[in-house]
Write a protein that holds these residues in place. Structure first.
Motif, mmCIF file in Angstrom:
data_model
loop_
_atom_site.group_PDB
_atom_site.id
_atom_site.type_symbol
_atom_site.label_atom_id
_atom_site.label_comp_id
_atom_site.label_asym_id
_atom_site.label_seq_id
_atom_site.Cartn_x
_atom_site.Cartn_y
_atom_site.Cartn_z
ATOM 1 N N ALA A 69 0.805 -1.134 -0.063
ATOM 2 C CA ALA A 69 -0.042 0.035 -0.048
ATOM 3 C C ALA A 69 0.822 1.222 -0.118
ATOM 4 C CB ALA A 69 -0.956 0.062 1.192
ATOM 5 N N ALA A 99 -5.733 3.960 -10.605
ATOM 6 C CA ALA A 99 -6.087 2.817 -10.668
ATOM 7 C C ALA A 99 -6.078 1.827 -9.394
ATOM 8 C CB ALA A 99 -5.322 2.241 -11.860
ATOM 9 N N HIS A 100 -5.065 2.309 -8.666
ATOM 10 C CA HIS A 100 -4.608 1.490 -7.191
ATOM 11 C C HIS A 100 -5.225 2.341 -6.152
ATOM 12 C CE1 HIS A 100 -2.147 -1.025 -10.057
ATOM 13 N NE2 HIS A 100 -1.362 0.243 -10.403
ATOM 14 N N ARG A 101 -6.366 3.002 -6.350
ATOM 15 C CA ARG A 101 -6.852 3.711 -5.239
ATOM 16 C C ARG A 101 -6.949 3.055 -4.045
ATOM 17 N NH1 ARG A 101 -10.183 3.874 -9.360
ATOM 18 N NH2 ARG A 101 -12.125 2.818 -9.222
ATOM 19 N N ASP A 102 -7.748 1.494 -4.042
ATOM 20 C CA ASP A 102 -7.827 0.814 -2.912
ATOM 21 C C ASP A 102 -6.599 0.327 -2.025
ATOM 22 O OD1 ASP A 102 -10.547 1.029 -3.796
ATOM 23 O OD2 ASP A 102 -10.544 -0.886 -4.758
ATOM 24 N N GLU A 103 -5.679 0.680 -2.845
ATOM 25 C CA GLU A 103 -4.296 0.278 -2.149
ATOM 26 C C GLU A 103 -3.444 1.597 -1.570
ATOM 27 O OE1 GLU A 103 -2.410 -3.275 -3.785
ATOM 28 O OE2 GLU A 103 -3.482 -2.641 -5.358
ATOM 29 N N ARG A 138 1.215 8.267 -8.765
ATOM 30 C CA ARG A 138 1.790 7.408 -9.595
ATOM 31 C C ARG A 138 3.275 7.189 -9.643
ATOM 32 N NH1 ARG A 138 -1.206 10.401 -13.605
ATOM 33 N NH2 ARG A 138 0.302 11.792 -14.203
ATOM 34 N N TRP A 158 3.453 4.991 -6.154
ATOM 35 C CA TRP A 158 3.140 3.534 -6.851
ATOM 36 C C TRP A 158 4.162 2.799 -7.707
ATOM 37 C CZ3 TRP A 158 -0.199 0.213 -5.133
ATOM 38 C CH2 TRP A 158 -0.470 -1.002 -5.849
ATOM 39 N N HIS A 217 6.991 1.359 -5.638
ATOM 40 C CA HIS A 217 6.475 0.121 -4.835
ATOM 41 C C HIS A 217 6.518 -1.294 -6.090
ATOM 42 C CE1 HIS A 217 5.066 0.606 -0.749
ATOM 43 N NE2 HIS A 217 4.750 1.928 -1.111
#
Length: 239
Positions: free
Chosen positions: A2, A31-35, A209, A212, A215
């Motif tokens: 996350a 795109a990875h908002r839930d993380e 971005r 992310w 990560h």
């Protein structure tokens, strides 16, 4: 995996109110908002104010920046126009300002109970969108905490104990100073990237971005070797 986004804010700060919405706009499209894990940190614009202090915001702004009250009122209207463009209600006159320490203590209590986002929204609404005084009004603060889903008895107990979550607030403020934050809003992405101020959503999108990609770096693949896949394996060449 996350991404953590820490946001230093103060309830007195109109650009924190706007910045939260702009960040949320960028996050909604990520795109990875839930993380992405968002944590709100404490920053008092004026920690020297007495706990019981409350006053009209326009004369305060005029005095602080050495401008006329007419100019201060015009500034408020300008911020209101920015808020309106984002669909945020904003009272351009009649707002108050004051000591926000108890609000920050309650935000840490709310964080421990999974309701920090809801309480921050309620406090912003109470300060910027509703035509009622907010600062130095314990009952008003308890009312807003209840709207955020917090237990009234617990909220009263926190407010009655001046030491409850006080260390957490001070730790946030010390960390802000260590990171070089001199104003708010101040956004920190994974303790690697900082964004100062109520930037456009595009700036926050870029920071998300970048955080992310750190990560999950793009894998560079060298192809051309023999391999097997769903359709079978590469056959060795025959003489």
């Amino acid at each position: 995996m996350a991404v953590q986004v820490e946001i230093w804010t103060d309830i007195n700060c109109p650009f924190c109110y706007l910045g939260k919405r702009r960040f949320e706009t960028a996050l909604a499209e990520f795109a990875h908002r839930d993380e992405v894990r968002v944590v709100h940190r404490s920053f008092e614009l004026d920690p020297t104010l007495p706990a019981e202090h409350s006053g009209p915001v326009v004369p305060h702004i005029a005095h602080k920046y050495g401008i006329s009250e007419a100019q201060a009122a015009a500034n408020e209207r300008g911020i209101g126009a920015q808020a309106e463009a984002m669909g945020l209600p904003y009272q351009t006159s009649g707002r108050d300002f004051g000591n926000s320490f108890d609000m920050h203590r309650l935000l840490h209590y709310a964080l421990a109970h999974g309701r920090q986002e809801q309480l921050l929204d309620a406090l912003y609404r109470g300060n910027f969108a509703e035509d009622r005084p907010l600062f130095a009004d314990t009952e008003r603060l308890i009312e807003l905490a209840g709207q955020a889903g917090l237990d009234e008895t617990d909220v009263r107990a926190v407010l009655a104990d001046p030491q409850a979550y006080a260390d957490a607030v001070r730790a946030d403020e010390q960390e802000a100073a260590r990171l070089g934050a001199t104003g708010v809003p101040f956004f920190v992405f994974d303790r690697k990237y900082g964004v100062s101020g109520a930037q456009p959503p595009e700036v926050f999108a870029q920071a998300l971005r970048q955080a992310w990609s750190d990560h999950a770096p793009v894998l560079e693949v060298v192809g051309g070797g023999d391999a097997c896949g769903p359709d079978g394996c590469a056959l060795p060449e025959r003489d």
